[in-house]
Design an enzyme around this catalytic site. Structure first.
Site, PDB file in Angstrom:
ATOM      1  N   ASP A 149      -6.763  -6.563   3.773  1.00 17.25           N
ATOM      2  CA  ASP A 149      -7.839  -5.806   2.956  1.00 17.25           C
ATOM      3  C   ASP A 149      -8.771  -6.822   2.832  1.00 17.25           C
ATOM      4  O   ASP A 149     -10.040  -6.607   2.865  1.00 17.25           O
ATOM      5  CB  ASP A 149      -7.373  -4.883   2.073  1.00 17.25           C
ATOM      6  CG  ASP A 149      -8.286  -4.085   1.200  1.00 17.25           C
ATOM      7  OD1 ASP A 149      -9.296  -3.535   1.822  1.00 17.25           O
ATOM      8  OD2 ASP A 149      -8.384  -4.280   0.047  1.00 17.25           O
ATOM      9  N   TYR A 181       0.774  -1.224  -0.190  1.00 21.69           N
ATOM     10  CA  TYR A 181       0.052  -0.146  -0.138  1.00 21.69           C
ATOM     11  C   TYR A 181       0.830   1.331  -0.066  1.00 21.69           C
ATOM     12  O   TYR A 181       0.576   2.081  -0.629  1.00 21.69           O
ATOM     13  CB  TYR A 181      -0.753  -0.074   1.285  1.00 21.69           C
ATOM     14  CG  TYR A 181      -2.061  -0.492   1.173  1.00 21.69           C
ATOM     15  CD1 TYR A 181      -2.425  -1.849   0.588  1.00 21.69           C
ATOM     16  CD2 TYR A 181      -3.606   0.122   1.271  1.00 21.69           C
ATOM     17  CE1 TYR A 181      -3.866  -2.269   0.477  1.00 21.69           C
ATOM     18  CE2 TYR A 181      -4.635  -0.132   1.063  1.00 21.69           C
ATOM     19  CZ  TYR A 181      -4.801  -1.517   0.721  1.00 21.69           C
ATOM     20  OH  TYR A 181      -6.093  -2.071   0.535  1.00 21.69           O
ATOM     21  N   ASP A 222     -12.835  -8.234   4.183  1.00 22.90           N
ATOM     22  CA  ASP A 222     -14.114  -8.167   3.483  1.00 22.90           C
ATOM     23  C   ASP A 222     -14.703  -9.394   3.415  1.00 22.90           C
ATOM     24  O   ASP A 222     -15.908  -9.812   3.473  1.00 22.90           O
ATOM     25  CB  ASP A 222     -13.791  -7.613   1.817  1.00 22.90           C
ATOM     26  CG  ASP A 222     -14.100  -6.237   1.904  1.00 22.90           C
ATOM     27  OD1 ASP A 222     -13.832  -5.406   3.100  1.00 22.90           O
ATOM     28  OD2 ASP A 222     -14.709  -5.614   0.851  1.00 22.90           O
ATOM     29  N   ASP A 228      -3.893 -17.973   0.720  1.00 25.36           N
ATOM     30  CA  ASP A 228      -5.063 -18.432  -0.115  1.00 25.36           C
ATOM     31  C   ASP A 228      -5.863 -19.682   0.707  1.00 25.36           C
ATOM     32  O   ASP A 228      -6.937 -19.616   0.601  1.00 25.36           O
ATOM     33  CB  ASP A 228      -4.406 -19.343  -1.437  1.00 25.36           C
ATOM     34  CG  ASP A 228      -3.303 -20.055  -1.073  1.00 25.36           C
ATOM     35  OD1 ASP A 228      -2.589 -19.713   0.101  1.00 25.36           O
ATOM     36  OD2 ASP A 228      -2.612 -20.626  -2.241  1.00 25.36           O
ATOM     37  N   LYS A 239       2.261 -15.480   2.783  1.00 27.87           N
ATOM     38  CA  LYS A 239       2.552 -16.156   1.629  1.00 27.87           C
ATOM     39  C   LYS A 239       4.232 -16.387   1.420  1.00 27.87           C
ATOM     40  O   LYS A 239       4.914 -16.244   0.674  1.00 27.87           O
ATOM     41  CB  LYS A 239       2.148 -14.988   0.509  1.00 27.87           C
ATOM     42  CG  LYS A 239       2.103 -15.832  -1.003  1.00 27.87           C
ATOM     43  CD  LYS A 239       0.922 -16.642  -1.031  1.00 27.87           C
ATOM     44  CE  LYS A 239       1.103 -17.546  -2.329  1.00 27.87           C
ATOM     45  NZ  LYS A 239       0.033 -18.688  -2.530  1.00 27.87           N
TER      46      LYS A 239
HETATM   47  C1  IPM Z   1     -10.488  -0.589   3.551  1.00 27.43           C
HETATM   48  C2  IPM Z   1     -10.694  -0.110   2.184  1.00 27.43           C
HETATM   49  C3  IPM Z   1      -9.449   0.903   1.926  1.00 27.43           C
HETATM   50  C4  IPM Z   1      -8.361   0.041   1.879  1.00 27.43           C
HETATM   51  C5  IPM Z   1      -9.717   1.751   0.810  1.00 27.43           C
HETATM   52  C6  IPM Z   1     -10.936   2.576   0.772  1.00 27.43           C
HETATM   53  C7  IPM Z   1      -8.431   2.649   0.445  1.00 27.43           C
HETATM   54  O1  IPM Z   1     -10.962  -0.967   1.368  1.00 27.43           O
HETATM   55  O2  IPM Z   1     -10.446   0.224   4.740  1.00 27.43           O
HETATM   56  O3  IPM Z   1     -10.540  -1.702   3.644  1.00 27.43           O
HETATM   57  O4  IPM Z   1      -8.107  -0.412   1.062  1.00 27.43           O
HETATM   58  O5  IPM Z   1      -7.867  -0.046   3.153  1.00 27.43           O
HETATM   59 MG    MG Z   2     -10.927  -2.730   2.234  1.00 24.44          MG
END
Ligand code: IPM
Ligand code: MG
Length: 356
Positions: free
Chosen positions: A246, A135, A250, A222, A190
């Site tokens: 990240d 990042y 999710d 993975d 990884k």
């Molecule tokens: C998160 C989001 C952010 C990230 C974006 C909006 C920059 O996806 O907080 O997970 O990638 O960290």
């Molecule tokens: Mg995110």
């Protein structure tokens, strides 16, 4: 205690308003100051993270953040896009430890796309390193490919990297979090392919020596993605880098059926933090009064617990949220037949009502 309120874009202002309402109902006197961020910052002063907003965030004891982003900013150059506000806050305030709990409330077991027996009672914590990795690694950009079969063409590139101290400090956060829970930590890497993550694995293994009461295991990313949907309850705490975290967070959020329920905390070394819902700005439903404010309200609870030293108020809010779910109140994202559909404002008011 001073709280910076950064509502942002999309549904951000609506949901943050509900969390502020809950904070104001606790019977404490918090000093709160609001500032624009994201697209709202760009509209106000030409930058997603205006200097005055950054200064407010720096001076505050904690930050309550809504969400940023809207399609209408997609054509701006990268440095002016709303997402830069959250990345800039993380970097400038050194918020390296991102805590993303994924808890499935029993009342919402039907909202998950997974079978109830796979997810019911789920309570895991993902700890994502937030200020390093690909990042922020330099160099990055688009250059002329120096070698190989595509030599001479343009290529995009980024740099994955982690310094030893960066890995050590997030490992300490993770081991200490595990000590307060079921004492099991999974470090996700990884190492079979990437130098950065072989190094990560070696350092986490070394830090483990200081936490003999915690069981540590290592898992490739993975496989971790697969295990998260196969048998998520086997995990207690996961720790991983910025990029993998990240993605995995999710996926973990979706196990619970509603990303609208999940809070998060991003902490520095002194537990100063930024608190935000795990979901985004949802521009498609902004202004309609139907967004779920519970993730933001639960983020305010995390703020009270981790940054403001008011765990008793955090407990009150979390209990009130459970109570409104038990009462059957649901915003559209978690609505099921037989429950009561309410809007953003009604949900916020119900949580205030349920506070004891
Ligand atoms: C998160 C989001 C952010 C990230 C974006 C909006 C920059 O996806 O907080 O997970 O990638 O960290
Ligand atoms: Mg995110």
């Amino acid at each position: 205690m001073k709280i910076a309120i950064l509502p942002g874009d999309g549904i951000g202002p609506e949901i943050v308003e509900q969390a502020v309402k809950v904070l104001n109902a606790l019977g404490e006197s918090f000093e709160m100051e609001t500032a624009p961020v994201g697209g709202a910052g760009y509209e106000a002063s030409g930058h997603p993270l205006p200097d005055s907003t950054l200064k407010l965030a720096q001076d505050a004891d904690a930050i309550l953040f809504g969400s940023v982003g809207d399609w209408k900013y997609d054509t701006l150059e990268r440095s002016l896009r709303p997402e830069q506000a959250i990345l800039g806050l993380r970097k400038n305030l050194n918020l390296f430890a991102n805590l993303r709990p994924a808890i499935l409330y029993p009342e919402l077991a039907g909202a998950s796309t997974l079978k109830p027996e796979v997810v019911s009672g789920l309570d895991i914590l993902i700890i994502r390193e937030l200020t390093g990795d690909i990042y922020f690694g330099q160099p990055r950009g688009v250059r002329i490919c120096p070698d190989g079969p595509f030599k001479g063409q343009r290529e995009g590139f980024d740099t994955m990297r982690y310094a030893e101290g960066e890995i050590r400090r997030i490992a300490h956060v993770a081991f200490q979090a595990a000590q307060k829970r079921d004492k099991r930590l999974t470090s996700v890497d990884k190492a079979n392919v990437l130098e950065t993550f072989q190094f990560w694995k070696d350092i986490v293994t070394d830090v483990h020596k200081e936490y003999p009461d915690v069981t540590l295991d290592h898992m490739y990313v993975d496989n971790a993605a697969m295990q998260l949907v196969r048998a998520p309850k086997k995990f207690d705490v996961l720790v991983t880098g910025n990029m993998f975290g990240d993605i995995l967070s999710d996926a973990a959020a979706m196990l619970t059926g509603s990303i609208g329920m999940l809070p998060s905390a991003s902490l520095d070394a002194n537990n100063k933090g930024l608190y935000e819902p795990s979901h985004g700005s949802a521009p498609d439903i902004a202004g309609k009064g139907i967004a779920n404010p519970l993730a933001t309200i639960l983020s305010a609870a995390m703020m009270l617990r981790y940054s403001l030293g008011k765990a008793e108020h955090a407990d009150r809010i979390e209990t009130a949220v459970k109570k409104v779910l038990a009462q059957g109140l649901r915003t559209p994202d978690i609505y099921e037949a037989g429950t009561i559909k309410v809007g953003t404002v009604e949900m916020g008011a119900a949580v205030v009502q349920a506070l004891v």
